[in-house]
Each structure stands twice: as structure tokens, then as C-alpha cells.
Scaffold this motif. Sequence first.
Motif: not given
Length: 245
Positions: A214-217, A219-221, A223-224
Motif C-alpha cells: 500500500y505504501k508503494i501504491a 508513493v506512486l499515486f 508522484v502521478i
Amino acid sequence: MDKLIYHNFQYYETDEIEHYLIDMEEEGYIFSGMKGNFLIFSRLSEEKGKYSYKVIYNIGRNINEMIENMKRDGWEFVCQNGYLIIFRTIMQFRKNNDQVSEREKYEMIRNIRRKKVLLVGFLFALIAVFLCHLYIVIMKKYDFTVFSKEFFINSFAFIIGTAFLLSFLIYYIAELYDYIVWNKMARSSMGKSITVRYERTNFKKIMFRLGDLYKIAVVLFGVIFGIYILLETASWIITASVVFT
């Protein structure tokens, strides 16, 4: 060739770490050190299943003396950080030479975990109140319609903060459940003179893996979403400059 593996072990989960190091050796990798939240392994050139590990939580006593005592008992010192000291020995020569009584160790770990649960719970509530206050201020000041483009753009900090807060909630629920179950089993073990185990429950394993993903998701969210806001802000600036010129 070294192999670097991320881990999310808690420093008091000494038995869990020992089992993991032994499992990695069965896969052909021998533990060689730590760097932050990463464990370092080297390719094993010897027979598998040869070594046993001893992970000791640093209780603030004379570390050098304890390390020397372990060496005299046949343990090889591998590495240490601010919380853990890790030793290795040939499996057949393993000795149970804990220098802290079972009850003392249990009470020390129980107190640490209890304080951590209370402190994290307090911080979680504090951050939640702050985010709610931030949301109210934004909505009152600018009178945005919820879920409008302007709302999302001007609520970036609130949205990302809330997303990260949910990740903390995943870890906190896992830690709270694990503490309750562990403490109940540990007290029962103490009453029966059984060795207390310092392993994590399957529920905590699943929740921690979920929290990491979830943390990776998030972070990606972030950035986008941040790129989207920059593009929208840039378009507004260009439009405004054209109008005023």
C-alpha cells in the motif's frame, strides 16, 4: 555475489529473525550484515543447513563483554546495529546461553511493546485531528465543491496525508493484534515454565505485507498526482499571463 533484501522485522522479534536467516541459508544464502532496513546475504559455497543463528535484543548492558562471552561459547559475531546483535555458529555446536532470565526478558519486551502501542496510537490520533482540521480550513476558506478539480488540486497535502495515515493504520492494527495475542501466550508460557517465543502472528505477516504494498501504491499515486497538479498549475499560469497581456 551479495543479495540485498528489504525487511520489516520489529527489533523484539528475535525468534522470527532467526528462523528467517535459517530459511535463507536453506535457499543457499548466508547472512553477512545489515544496512538500515536491509539484510545482506552472500551466496553460500558450503553445505546448506550448516549454521544456526542467535539474535539478541540489545538491553543496554555491557555489549562488548556479552559479545566476548558468546564468542567463548562458540558463537561467531556477525554484526550489530542500535537494537540487535547477531551471532552464528555451526548447528551441532549451538548452546542456549541467554544471559538474561526468561521473566526479565519477557517483562522488558512487554513494556517496550506496550509503550510503543500507546505512543503510536496517540500520534495516530494527533495526525488524524490535524488532517481533519486541514480539511475544514481548506473547505471553509475556498468553498470548494467536494470532488471538484479545484478541491483535489488544493487538497493535495490532505489527500496524500490521509493516504499515508491509512497505511499507518494497517501497521497499527497488525501491531496491536499481535501484541494482545503475544502477551496472552507469553503470560501462559511463563506460568508453565515454557520458553517465551518472540515471533509474529500470521495476521501481522499478512498485514505488514499489505502495508508495504500500500505504501508503494501511495508513493506512486503521490508522484502521478503531483505531476498532474504541476501541469494544471502551469496551464493556469500560462492562461493568466495571456489574458493580462
